[in-house]
Design a protein around this motif. Structure first.
Motif, PDB file in Angstrom:
ATOM      1  N   MET A 189       7.720  89.952  36.112  1.00  0.00           N
ATOM      2  CA  MET A 189       6.525  90.371  36.853  1.00  0.00           C
ATOM      3  C   MET A 189       5.250  89.985  36.098  1.00  0.00           C
ATOM      4  O   MET A 189       4.228  89.656  36.698  1.00  0.00           O
ATOM      5  N   GLU A 190       5.314  90.015  34.758  1.00  0.00           N
ATOM      6  CA  GLU A 190       4.129  89.697  33.962  1.00  0.00           C
ATOM      7  C   GLU A 190       3.786  88.212  34.008  1.00  0.00           C
ATOM      8  O   GLU A 190       2.611  87.837  33.953  1.00  0.00           O
ATOM      9  N   ILE A 191       4.784  87.347  34.123  1.00  0.00           N
ATOM     10  CA  ILE A 191       4.519  85.908  34.049  1.00  0.00           C
ATOM     11  C   ILE A 191       4.494  85.229  35.418  1.00  0.00           C
ATOM     12  O   ILE A 191       4.057  84.079  35.516  1.00  0.00           O
ATOM     13  N   ILE A 192       4.944  85.913  36.456  1.00  0.00           N
ATOM     14  CA  ILE A 192       5.107  85.245  37.750  1.00  0.00           C
ATOM     15  C   ILE A 192       3.759  84.793  38.330  1.00  0.00           C
ATOM     16  O   ILE A 192       3.687  83.798  39.060  1.00  0.00           O
ATOM     17  N   GLU A 193       2.688  85.527  38.013  1.00  0.00           N
ATOM     18  CA  GLU A 193       1.378  85.157  38.562  1.00  0.00           C
ATOM     19  C   GLU A 193       0.612  84.208  37.648  1.00  0.00           C
ATOM     20  O   GLU A 193      -0.275  83.486  38.088  1.00  0.00           O
ATOM     21  N   THR A 194       0.961  84.199  36.359  1.00  0.00           N
ATOM     22  CA  THR A 194       0.221  83.361  35.408  1.00  0.00           C
ATOM     23  C   THR A 194       0.867  82.002  35.174  1.00  0.00           C
ATOM     24  O   THR A 194       0.191  81.017  34.908  1.00  0.00           O
ATOM     25  N   ASP A 195       2.195  81.948  35.242  1.00  0.00           N
ATOM     26  CA  ASP A 195       2.883  80.694  34.956  1.00  0.00           C
ATOM     27  C   ASP A 195       4.120  80.614  35.852  1.00  0.00           C
ATOM     28  O   ASP A 195       5.207  81.078  35.481  1.00  0.00           O
ATOM     29  N   ARG A 197       5.915  78.039  36.758  1.00  0.00           N
ATOM     30  CA  ARG A 197       7.001  77.195  36.241  1.00  0.00           C
ATOM     31  C   ARG A 197       7.868  77.971  35.254  1.00  0.00           C
ATOM     32  O   ARG A 197       9.097  77.927  35.306  1.00  0.00           O
ATOM     33  N   LYS A 198       7.196  78.689  34.362  1.00  0.00           N
ATOM     34  CA  LYS A 198       7.940  79.499  33.405  1.00  0.00           C
ATOM     35  C   LYS A 198       8.706  80.616  34.103  1.00  0.00           C
ATOM     36  O   LYS A 198       9.828  80.966  33.698  1.00  0.00           O
ATOM     37  N   ALA A 199       8.122  81.148  35.173  1.00  0.00           N
ATOM     38  CA  ALA A 199       8.801  82.202  35.933  1.00  0.00           C
ATOM     39  C   ALA A 199      10.078  81.666  36.579  1.00  0.00           C
ATOM     40  O   ALA A 199      11.108  82.344  36.605  1.00  0.00           O
ATOM     41  N   GLN A 204      15.983  81.381  36.527  1.00  0.00           N
ATOM     42  CA  GLN A 204      17.202  80.579  36.452  1.00  0.00           C
ATOM     43  C   GLN A 204      18.078  81.026  35.290  1.00  0.00           C
ATOM     44  O   GLN A 204      19.301  81.165  35.422  1.00  0.00           O
ATOM     45  N   SER A 205      17.433  81.271  34.146  1.00  0.00           N
ATOM     46  CA  SER A 205      18.200  81.721  32.976  1.00  0.00           C
ATOM     47  C   SER A 205      18.826  83.086  33.224  1.00  0.00           C
ATOM     48  O   SER A 205      19.992  83.332  32.869  1.00  0.00           O
ATOM     49  N   LEU A 206      18.062  83.982  33.844  1.00  0.00           N
ATOM     50  CA  LEU A 206      18.581  85.312  34.147  1.00  0.00           C
ATOM     51  C   LEU A 206      19.752  85.223  35.122  1.00  0.00           C
ATOM     52  O   LEU A 206      20.755  85.932  34.983  1.00  0.00           O
ATOM     53  N   SER A 207      19.623  84.336  36.097  1.00  0.00           N
ATOM     54  CA  SER A 207      20.704  84.132  37.058  1.00  0.00           C
ATOM     55  C   SER A 207      21.951  83.592  36.365  1.00  0.00           C
ATOM     56  O   SER A 207      23.080  84.028  36.658  1.00  0.00           O
ATOM     57  N   ASP A 208      21.760  82.654  35.435  1.00  0.00           N
ATOM     58  CA  ASP A 208      22.900  82.094  34.702  1.00  0.00           C
ATOM     59  C   ASP A 208      23.618  83.156  33.875  1.00  0.00           C
ATOM     60  O   ASP A 208      24.850  83.149  33.764  1.00  0.00           O
ATOM     61  N   ILE A 209      22.837  84.061  33.288  1.00  0.00           N
ATOM     62  CA  ILE A 209      23.425  85.128  32.475  1.00  0.00           C
ATOM     63  C   ILE A 209      24.351  85.999  33.304  1.00  0.00           C
ATOM     64  O   ILE A 209      25.505  86.262  32.925  1.00  0.00           O
ATOM     65  N   TYR A 210      23.870  86.468  34.449  1.00  0.00           N
ATOM     66  CA  TYR A 210      24.683  87.377  35.258  1.00  0.00           C
ATOM     67  C   TYR A 210      25.799  86.651  35.992  1.00  0.00           C
ATOM     68  O   TYR A 210      26.862  87.231  36.251  1.00  0.00           O
ATOM     69  N   ARG A 211      25.631  85.376  36.294  1.00  0.00           N
ATOM     70  CA  ARG A 211      26.713  84.604  36.892  1.00  0.00           C
ATOM     71  C   ARG A 211      27.854  84.445  35.885  1.00  0.00           C
ATOM     72  O   ARG A 211      29.030  84.579  36.217  1.00  0.00           O
ATOM     73  N   TYR A 212      27.489  84.153  34.638  1.00  0.00           N
ATOM     74  CA  TYR A 212      28.481  84.013  33.580  1.00  0.00           C
ATOM     75  C   TYR A 212      29.229  85.335  33.375  1.00  0.00           C
ATOM     76  O   TYR A 212      30.452  85.362  33.209  1.00  0.00           O
ATOM     77  N   THR A 213      28.495  86.455  33.388  1.00  0.00           N
ATOM     78  CA  THR A 213      29.106  87.768  33.219  1.00  0.00           C
ATOM     79  C   THR A 213      30.147  88.027  34.300  1.00  0.00           C
ATOM     80  O   THR A 213      31.224  88.564  34.025  1.00  0.00           O
ATOM     81  N   LEU A 214      29.856  87.641  35.530  1.00  0.00           N
ATOM     82  CA  LEU A 214      30.806  87.824  36.626  1.00  0.00           C
ATOM     83  C   LEU A 214      31.974  86.849  36.529  1.00  0.00           C
ATOM     84  O   LEU A 214      33.120  87.215  36.799  1.00  0.00           O
TER      85      LEU A 214
END
Length: 346
Positions: A189-195, A197-199, A204-214
């Protein structure tokens, strides 16, 4: 939906139940033949006692079969009849009951056999030999039982220990994962309005983490390449929290192909670093991960937090237990200045 904990008991070295009884029967018969040969050698000086092979075979069989029946009876009493209830928990009491039960059964059995032999085949009965045979058989069966029991109790203790660690770890992760997700969403939420691309990269990284966990749920091992990919995604999320104060250097000194480790090993070790050390602009932390031919080494400097609320060490306990089950040695070294973890391949 509630997740189930999968724990695999390491009892694969035992033969399938359908194959146990023939093996036990053959072992008992061989034991009776061996005992008969020893008896003949000690008393008569030879195993050949008769002039023709028919008498030899008949009289040896007439002694070997009762010995085998007695050994089988002792085995059944010691391993099945008295191995339950209070007797299974009381060493001396069980031994005493085993002694009386096998002695009574041997006495009754041989009494009936002697009566039968005296009616149809006049022979001299060596009661001293019967007594010695019973004593030797009883001691041998008791010895094998307590070897078996010690091994069984050891496996039960290991299994119970694993269950406890696994349960604690699952409870631990059930608390950490929502907390991690909550913090990650706050950072997003902090970076979505400022950057933007970084958001996107963060999402994507967060999605990869939880996909791997499953994907690896229920697996006892994962390929090293998958674990390292997961670790890089996890590092990308951590980089937003710690900026440049946490640096992780991954050196691939060998090929990742064909190597596997316990799931979450590297992430838990890195989590151990962030949990127990001060990480700030004044105290940056550098972590070196070296992937070698025979193991992975992970080292970091130590700057322990003054107030540590979680000293349970469940992450390290989980890693220790999982590698111990697989017969591998996971090691850590802590001299107060440098923390080193040595991760073996499976």
């Amino acid at each position: 939906m509630r997740q189930r904990t999968h724990i695999h008991s390491s009892v694969q070295d035992c033969p399938p139940k359908g194959r146990r009884w023939p093996l036990i029967a053959v072992a008992i018969l061989c034991y009776a033949m061996f005992l008969r040969m020893c008896y003949c050698l000690l008393k008569e000086g030879s195993v050949f006692l008769y002039d023709n092979w028919k008498d030899e075979l008949f009289y040896h069989a007439a002694n070997i079969i009762p010995m085998a029946v007695m050994a089988a009876s002792c085995f059944a009493i010691v391993f099945f009849v008295t191995d339950r209830g209070i007797l299974a928990r009381k060493f001396m009491l069980k031994s005493f009951v085993d002694l009386l039960s096998t002695a009574a059964l041997t006495f009754i059995g041989y009494s009936v056999l002697v009566m039968f032999y005296r009616i149809f085949m006049p022979i001299n009965v060596d009661f001293g030999g019967i007594l010695v045979t019973w004593i030797v058989t009883f001691l041998v069966v008791e010895l094998f039982y307590y070897m078996y029991r010690s091994r069984r109790e050891l496996k039960k203790a290991e299994y119970a220990k694993l269950r406890a660690v696994q349960y604690q770890f699952n409870a631990f992760r059930s608390k950490v994962n929502p907390h991690f997700l909550f913090n990650s969403l706050n950072m997003l939420m902090e970076i979505i309005e400022t950057d933007k691309r970084k958001a996107v990269e963060f999402t994507q990284s967060l999605s990869d983490i939880y996909r791997y966990t499953l994907d690896i749920y229920g697996k006892s091992s994962v390929s090293l390449s998958d674990e390292i990919s997961f670790l890089r995604s996890y590092l990308h999320v951590l980089s937003l929290k710690y900026n440049d104060f946490l640096k992780v250097n991954i050196s691939e000194n060998t090929s990742l192909k064909g190597k596997s480790i316990v799931p979450f090993t590297m992430q838990l070790l890195l989590e151990n670093v962030t949990k127990h050390n001060v990480i700030s602009d004044r105290h940056p932390v550098s972590v070196d991960i070296n992937i070698n031919d025979d193991c992975i080494t992970m080292t970091n400097g130590i700057k322990r937090k003054e107030s540590r609320t979680d000293l349970s060490g469940l992450g390290l306990k989980y890693i220790y237990s999982q590698y111990e089950i697989k017969g591998k040695s996971f090691m850590v070294k802590d001299d107060g200045k440098i923390f080193t973890a040595i991760v073996p391949y499976l």
